[in-house]
Design an enzyme around this catalytic site. Structure first.
Site, PDB file in Angstrom:
ATOM      1  N   HIS A   5      -2.275   6.943   4.638  1.00 53.99           N
ATOM      2  CA  HIS A   5      -1.605   6.860   3.329  1.00 53.99           C
ATOM      3  C   HIS A   5      -1.343   8.276   2.818  1.00 53.99           C
ATOM      4  O   HIS A   5      -1.835   9.244   3.406  1.00 53.99           O
ATOM      5  CB  HIS A   5      -2.414   6.026   2.320  1.00 53.99           C
ATOM      6  CG  HIS A   5      -3.852   6.460   2.133  1.00 53.99           C
ATOM      7  ND1 HIS A   5      -4.698   5.868   1.237  1.00 53.99           N
ATOM      8  CD2 HIS A   5      -4.594   7.440   2.723  1.00 53.99           C
ATOM      9  CE1 HIS A   5      -5.887   6.443   1.286  1.00 53.99           C
ATOM     10  NE2 HIS A   5      -5.844   7.387   2.178  1.00 53.99           N
ATOM     11  N   ALA A  20      -2.428   6.999 -10.632  1.00 50.96           N
ATOM     12  CA  ALA A  20      -1.925   7.303  -9.285  1.00 50.96           C
ATOM     13  C   ALA A  20      -1.349   6.021  -8.707  1.00 50.96           C
ATOM     14  O   ALA A  20      -1.762   4.925  -9.090  1.00 50.96           O
ATOM     15  CB  ALA A  20      -3.040   7.821  -8.394  1.00 50.96           C
TER      16      ALA A  20
HETATM   17  C1  FA5 Z   1      -2.605   2.435  -0.173  1.00 54.24           C
HETATM   18  O1  FA5 Z   1      -2.207   2.950   0.849  1.00 54.24           O
HETATM   19  C2  FA5 Z   1      -3.134   3.245  -1.323  1.00 54.24           C
HETATM   20  N1  FA5 Z   1      -3.290   4.606  -0.911  1.00 54.24           N
HETATM   21  C3  FA5 Z   1      -2.183   3.129  -2.499  1.00 54.24           C
HETATM   22  C4  FA5 Z   1      -2.723   3.687  -3.756  1.00 54.24           C
HETATM   23  C5  FA5 Z   1      -2.421   4.986  -4.136  1.00 54.24           C
HETATM   24  C6  FA5 Z   1      -3.550   2.924  -4.583  1.00 54.24           C
HETATM   25  C7  FA5 Z   1      -2.934   5.514  -5.317  1.00 54.24           C
HETATM   26  C8  FA5 Z   1      -4.055   3.424  -5.747  1.00 54.24           C
HETATM   27  C9  FA5 Z   1      -3.735   4.735  -6.090  1.00 54.24           C
HETATM   28  P1  FA5 Z   1      -1.885   0.011   0.530  1.00 54.24           P
HETATM   29  O2  FA5 Z   1      -2.596  -0.017   1.803  1.00 54.24           O
HETATM   30  O3  FA5 Z   1      -1.803  -1.238  -0.251  1.00 54.24           O
HETATM   31  O4  FA5 Z   1      -2.503   1.107  -0.419  1.00 54.24           O
HETATM   32  O5  FA5 Z   1      -0.406   0.537   0.819  1.00 54.24           O
HETATM   33  C10 FA5 Z   1       0.480   0.840  -0.251  1.00 54.24           C
HETATM   34  C11 FA5 Z   1       1.880   0.381   0.086  1.00 54.24           C
HETATM   35  O6  FA5 Z   1       2.311   0.951   1.313  1.00 54.24           O
HETATM   36  C12 FA5 Z   1       1.976  -1.123   0.325  1.00 54.24           C
HETATM   37  O7  FA5 Z   1       2.107  -1.823  -0.888  1.00 54.24           O
HETATM   38  C13 FA5 Z   1       3.211  -1.201   1.176  1.00 54.24           C
HETATM   39  O8  FA5 Z   1       4.368  -1.134   0.369  1.00 54.24           O
HETATM   40  C14 FA5 Z   1       3.117   0.037   2.021  1.00 54.24           C
HETATM   41  N2  FA5 Z   1       2.492  -0.250   3.328  1.00 54.24           N
HETATM   42  C15 FA5 Z   1       1.187  -0.306   3.644  1.00 54.24           C
HETATM   43  N3  FA5 Z   1       0.991  -0.564   4.942  1.00 54.24           N
HETATM   44  C16 FA5 Z   1       2.216  -0.668   5.494  1.00 54.24           C
HETATM   45  C17 FA5 Z   1       2.703  -0.916   6.820  1.00 54.24           C
HETATM   46  N4  FA5 Z   1       1.888  -1.096   7.850  1.00 54.24           N
HETATM   47  N5  FA5 Z   1       4.038  -0.960   7.010  1.00 54.24           N
HETATM   48  C18 FA5 Z   1       4.868  -0.752   5.959  1.00 54.24           C
HETATM   49  N6  FA5 Z   1       4.488  -0.501   4.710  1.00 54.24           N
HETATM   50  C19 FA5 Z   1       3.174  -0.458   4.457  1.00 54.24           C
END
Ligand code: FA5
Length: 328
Positions: free
Chosen positions: A169, A296
């Site tokens: 991320h 964030a």
């Molecule tokens: C995170 O990665 C957290 N770092 C987000 C965050 C940041 C939360 C700051 C709080 C504060 P998550 O795993 O849910 O969270 O991924 C965030 C977004 O990235 C998802 O909602 C989706 O839109 C995208 N995403 C995640 N994994 C994938 C994937 N394998 N392929 C495509 N898009 C993805």
């Protein structure tokens, strides 16, 4: 008078001994030119009977084509020569096809533009990350069960060196930025992320996120909602899309939310995780959590483009299929 047989014989013989482009050109004029031998024969056809005219005419024309072909081949063999004589400047050129940006790059540029207009700065960070920035500093110690949510590509460590990974991320850049800057500030961090997980229509092993971070003395969740709604309004201008906020959990925020979107009553698609920055995260960046607060978020760039351009499968972005790419 010259006979066609005689002409053929001597033409082929001369062709064999010709040494350069000039000689070849002279030969061409001699046999095929307007006043050439062959033209003479063709002209004389009118005096012959119809039958003779037909046989001789067809033979002469065949010879003409064949000789022209052999001469052309020989010109090629001799190369371009002075580089001028063999070029037809009146021939239409090939139109070079112009490249253009991939839909994902275009989407990222659009995101940057909208956030710049809201006074955010654009920051970048490394794709190859340390365990500290990717996890520990984000309140994700080794034993924490939430680590499993970030199926990670680990890199073979150097002897005695810190464990490295392909960032799952963009959140590590929160720490990197805060280590070097004091609030108030607001940034976004677009970038590539990697996860070792099974692909499906909404997940890939390689995808893009952009992180958002706004910190000050009294930045709150209502500010987050306002900024994100403003962003959606600009990004989806004129399109009827719905967004919903629901509670969620990430160890680096408290409270945490997730935002889903859908287009005209379709399925909800999870767009981002977000929340108020956890005090432990501020501490890891050497801030006093009593001094500052902020929000964030981490949003999926493919997912945004999927809703905006009605793309049913994330894997289409990376297929390299021109029928897809050329639509945008
Ligand atoms: C995170 O990665 C957290 N770092 C987000 C965050 C940041 C939360 C700051 C709080 C504060 P998550 O795993 O849910 O969270 O991924 C965030 C977004 O990235 C998802 O909602 C989706 O839109 C995208 N995403 C995640 N994994 C994938 C994937 N394998 N392929 C495509 N898009 C993805």
């Amino acid at each position: 008078m010259l006979t066609i047989e005689g002409i053929e014989k001597s033409a082929y013989k001369e062709l064999e001994t010709v040494k350069d482009r000039d000689g070849l050109e002279a030969l061409r004029v001699k046999y095929l030119g307007r006043k050439g031998d062959l033209t003479g024969v063709l002209r004389s056809l009118k005096d012959l009977s119809e039958k003779e005219r037909k046989t001789l005419g067809s033979r002469a024309n065949k010879f003409k084509d064949k000789l022209q072909e052999k001469i052309d081949a020989k010109f090629l063999e001799f190369g371009e020569g002075d580089g001028v004589s063999n070029i037809d400047i009146t021939r239409p050129g090939h139109k070079p096809s112009r490249g253009y940006l991939h839909l994902l790059s275009k989407t990222e540029q659009e995101i940057r533009k909208i956030f710049l207009s809201m006074n955010f700065s654009v920051v970048e960070g490394p794709e190859l990350e340390t365990e500290f920035y990717a996890f520990n500093a984000l309140n994700l110690p080794e034993w924490h069960p939430a680590r499993e949510a970030w199926d990670t590509f680990w890199i073979k460590p150097k002897k005695g060196g810190e464990r490295m990974l392909l960032r799952p991320h963009t959140s590590p850049v929160q720490i990197r930025y805060m280590e070097e800057h004091q609030p108030p500030f607001q940034i976004i961090v677009p970038g590539r992320c990697f996860r070792y997980e099974a692909t499906d229509a909404t997940h890939d092993t390689n995808f893009y996120q952009f992180e958002g971070l706004m910190v000050g003395r009294d930045v709150n969740l209502a500010n987050f909602k306002y900024i994100v709604e403003k962003f959606f309004e600009e990004f989806f201008k004129g399109q009827k899309v719905e967004a919903r906020f629901r509670p969620s959990h990430f160890p680096f925020v408290e409270p945490g939310v997730e935002v889903d979107m859908r287009f005209k009553g379709g399925d909800w698609l999870e767009m981002m995780g977000a929340g108020m920055v956890h005090p432990k995260v501020f501490e890891a960046a050497h801030y006093d959590p009593r001094d500052f607060q902020g929000f964030a978020f981490g949003m999926g760039i493919e997912r945004l483009a999927m809703i905006k351009y009605k793309i049913p499968d994330i894997r289409m972005f990376y297929s390299g299929d021109l029928r897809f790419i050329k639509q945008f």
